[in-house]
Design a protein around this motif. Structure first.
Motif, short mmCIF file in Angstrom:
data_model
loop_
_atom_site.label_atom_id
_atom_site.label_comp_id
_atom_site.label_asym_id
_atom_site.label_seq_id
_atom_site.Cartn_x
_atom_site.Cartn_y
_atom_site.Cartn_z
N SER A 143 1.00 -1.22 0.08
CA SER A 143 -0.01 -0.06 -0.34
C SER A 143 0.83 1.12 0.07
O SER A 143 2.15 1.31 -0.39
N TRP A 144 0.25 2.26 0.41
CA TRP A 144 1.13 3.75 0.45
C TRP A 144 0.70 4.38 1.73
O TRP A 144 -0.29 3.91 2.43
N PHE A 145 1.49 5.18 2.11
CA PHE A 145 1.13 6.10 3.12
C PHE A 145 1.06 7.76 2.51
O PHE A 145 2.09 7.92 1.84
N VAL A 146 0.22 8.68 2.82
CA VAL A 146 0.37 9.91 2.62
C VAL A 146 1.66 10.57 3.39
O VAL A 146 1.74 10.28 4.81
N ASN A 147 2.44 11.03 2.62
CA ASN A 147 3.44 11.90 3.31
C ASN A 147 3.77 13.15 3.08
O ASN A 147 4.50 13.67 3.87
N TYR A 148 2.93 13.89 2.38
CA TYR A 148 3.00 15.40 2.10
C TYR A 148 1.93 15.76 1.45
O TYR A 148 1.20 15.29 0.30
N ILE A 149 1.12 16.71 1.59
CA ILE A 149 0.19 17.71 1.19
C ILE A 149 0.58 19.07 0.74
O ILE A 149 0.85 19.73 1.37
N ILE A 209 -8.42 6.10 0.10
CA ILE A 209 -7.59 6.62 1.37
C ILE A 209 -8.37 6.42 2.52
O ILE A 209 -9.56 6.62 2.67
N HIS A 210 -7.85 5.89 3.54
CA HIS A 210 -8.46 5.21 4.51
C HIS A 210 -8.43 6.10 5.68
O HIS A 210 -7.05 6.62 6.14
N THR A 211 -9.33 6.69 6.30
CA THR A 211 -9.38 7.76 7.27
C THR A 211 -10.39 7.39 8.32
O THR A 211 -11.23 6.51 8.10
N LYS A 212 -10.36 8.10 9.22
CA LYS A 212 -11.25 7.76 10.55
C LYS A 212 -12.81 8.20 10.16
O LYS A 212 -13.89 7.77 10.72
N LYS A 213 -12.90 8.89 9.16
CA LYS A 213 -14.32 9.44 8.61
C LYS A 213 -14.66 8.38 7.48
O LYS A 213 -15.74 8.58 7.01
N GLY A 214 -13.79 7.46 7.06
CA GLY A 214 -14.35 6.54 6.26
C GLY A 214 -13.27 6.71 4.76
O GLY A 214 -12.35 6.96 5.20
N ILE A 215 -13.79 5.88 3.74
CA ILE A 215 -13.03 5.97 2.54
C ILE A 215 -13.19 7.12 1.91
O ILE A 215 -14.08 7.82 1.68
N VAL A 216 -11.89 7.71 1.57
CA VAL A 216 -12.10 9.00 0.92
C VAL A 216 -11.56 8.55 -0.63
O VAL A 216 -10.39 7.94 -0.65
N LYS A 217 -12.38 8.76 -1.51
CA LYS A 217 -11.81 8.42 -3.09
C LYS A 217 -10.72 9.18 -3.73
O LYS A 217 -10.76 10.45 -3.34
N ALA A 218 -9.89 8.82 -4.43
CA ALA A 218 -8.75 9.67 -4.90
C ALA A 218 -8.23 9.09 -6.26
O ALA A 218 -8.54 7.84 -6.55
N ILE A 219 -7.46 9.62 -7.22
CA ILE A 219 -6.93 9.11 -8.31
C ILE A 219 -5.22 9.35 -8.26
O ILE A 219 -4.97 10.63 -7.79
N PHE A 220 -4.49 8.62 -8.95
CA PHE A 220 -3.25 8.98 -9.17
C PHE A 220 -3.33 9.69 -10.76
O PHE A 220 -3.59 9.36 -11.85
N GLY A 221 -3.08 11.12 -10.67
CA GLY A 221 -3.19 11.78 -11.89
C GLY A 221 -1.92 11.78 -12.39
O GLY A 221 -0.93 11.32 -12.03
N TRP A 222 -1.71 12.14 -13.76
CA TRP A 222 -0.62 12.26 -14.52
C TRP A 222 -0.85 13.00 -15.76
O TRP A 222 -1.98 12.94 -16.47
N GLY A 249 -10.58 14.31 6.39
CA GLY A 249 -10.04 13.47 7.33
C GLY A 249 -8.53 12.75 6.88
O GLY A 249 -7.97 12.05 7.59
N ILE A 250 -7.93 13.27 5.77
CA ILE A 250 -6.76 12.97 5.30
C ILE A 250 -5.69 13.56 6.11
O ILE A 250 -5.34 14.73 6.12
N HIS A 251 -4.61 12.94 6.48
CA HIS A 251 -3.44 13.47 7.07
C HIS A 251 -2.11 12.54 6.88
O HIS A 251 -2.37 11.65 6.14
N VAL A 252 -0.95 13.18 7.07
CA VAL A 252 0.14 12.54 6.97
C VAL A 252 0.11 11.29 7.69
O VAL A 252 -0.23 11.30 8.88
N GLY A 253 0.35 9.96 7.15
CA GLY A 253 0.15 8.84 7.67
C GLY A 253 -0.89 7.90 7.20
O GLY A 253 -1.33 6.79 7.43
N SER A 254 -2.08 8.62 6.73
CA SER A 254 -3.01 7.94 6.03
C SER A 254 -2.76 6.93 4.98
O SER A 254 -1.91 7.27 4.28
#
Length: 356
Positions: free
Chosen positions: A70-76, A102-115, A150-155
């Motif tokens: 998986s991945w961790f959020v590292n920088y916003i 993205i797994h958060t305490k508020k539930g799943i947040v949808k996101a995409i890998f942009g390019w 609900g997204i933070h570093v470590g999510s």
């Protein structure tokens, strides 16, 4: 495969169990295996162990690992884009255009890998995507909006892709490495119960955490159980698709049966018992050479507690650490059968030492 088995497999594979955050998947696995065991225990980091004949002195382990890369959020960024760190062997090359959760305490947040689009990139000497260049877009306009979701570093971030079949011959999905192993050892427990097999030893069905970051869960639980024998199942590379070099990677085929490993961590007498069982029961199998380490939880068990007689039965898999990991349905059934028949062949207090 029956309807109940298939429904469990589908639900278990679709559930996210990122390394270090396997609890929800472990709950599903434990609920499925409970009817087939006498008792169970869970350790501090989430490894689950189902036990048959807990009072027996001689202990045999069958094991798989429960976690997925998986991945961790590292920088916003101030503009609301998200950069990541790997959690296990996640591949940035396959990330662009993928959907994620993205797994958060508020539930799943949808996101995409942009390019960026192909016609706006400078293609001359273009480099492949890397962990430093791939990023997530969750539809936010700035950092504050990201954090409000609900997204933070470590999510933790996992790919959204789910289980499917390919032409009724293959199972396809993310995280078959190695929740398909968890399914297979659970099926062994089911067969033992339904066939009323009375084992002369204690059987410990282990679904270990944190394999993808260094065999950590297996290392912890091996010291707790102190088994006499351990049979590990994991996946290994099918080498038939393009870009594999058989001279270095071996000649392994999906559909030709379980792969039995040779290497220093593999105890020769246990391995030979597995091979003899396969030959006696006419179970097709392949061989692989793994050199100084198997790279699987076999190593953690083998070198624990002054040495545990350990062996590795692998499932051939295509496209490891992608969202389309692929295994042949026949191989899945034959791994289950081989582990099951090997357990029936092990004698109480069997001495696997080379010298006595």
């Amino acid at each position: 495969m029956g309807k109940d088995n298939y429904e469990f497999l589908e639900k278990y594979l679709n559930n996210a169990s990122p390394t270090g955050f396997e609890a929800e998947g472990q709950k599903l696995w434990l609920e499925y295996i409970k009817p087939y065991i006498d008792e169970y225990f869970v350790d501090t980091y989430g490894t689950v162990v189902g036990v048959v004949n807990p009072a027996a002195e001689y202990k045999v382990v069958i094991e798989a690992h429960a976690d997925e890369i998986s991945w961790f959020v590292n920088y916003i960024t101030s503009e609301g884009y998200i950069y990541l760190k790997r959690n296990g062997g996640s591949d940035a090359l396959i990330a662009p255009s993928k959907r994620v959760n993205i797994h958060t305490k508020k539930g799943i947040v949808k996101a995409i890998f942009g390019w960026p689009a192909i016609h706006v990139r400078k293609l001359e000497n273009e480099k492949a995507p890397t962990i430093e260049t791939v990023f997530l877009d969750c539809g936010a306009s700035n950092k504050e909006e990201v954090e409000a979701m609900g997204i933070h570093v470590g999510s933790v971030v996992t790919f959204e892709d789910e289980f499917t079949e390919l032409n009724n011959r293959f199972y396809v999905g993310r995280a078959l490495d190695n929740r398909i192993g968890g399914y297979m050892i659970a099926e062994v427990a089911r067969l033992l119960k339904e066939n009323n097999n009375q084992l002369p030893f204690g059987l410990y069905i282990v679904n270990a955490v944190q394999e993808e970051v260094g065999l950590r869960g297996a290392e912890m639980v091996a010291h707790r159980i102190k088994p006499d024998v351990a049979i590990i199942t994991d996946v290994t590379h099918d080498t038939q698709s393009p870009m594999y070099d058989k001279k270095t990677s071996g000649d392994i085929h999906c559909g030709k049966g379980p792969v039995i490993a040779y290497g220093p961590a593999v105890q020769n007498n246990v391995r030979d018992l597995i091979i003899q069982t396969a030959e006696d029961k006419k179970i097709p199998f392949q061989r692989s050479a793994v050199s100084r380490a198997t790279g699987t939880d076999t190593d953690a068990f083998a070198y624990s507690n002054a040495g545990v007689a350990s062996a590795l039965i692998s499932l051939p898999l295509k496209y490891m650490h992608t969202t389309v990991e692929t295994v042949h349905k026949d191989d899945v059934e034959n791994v289950i059968k081989l582990i099951y028949e090997t357990l029936l062949a092990i004698q109480d207090k069997q001495d696997f030492r080379y010298l006595s």
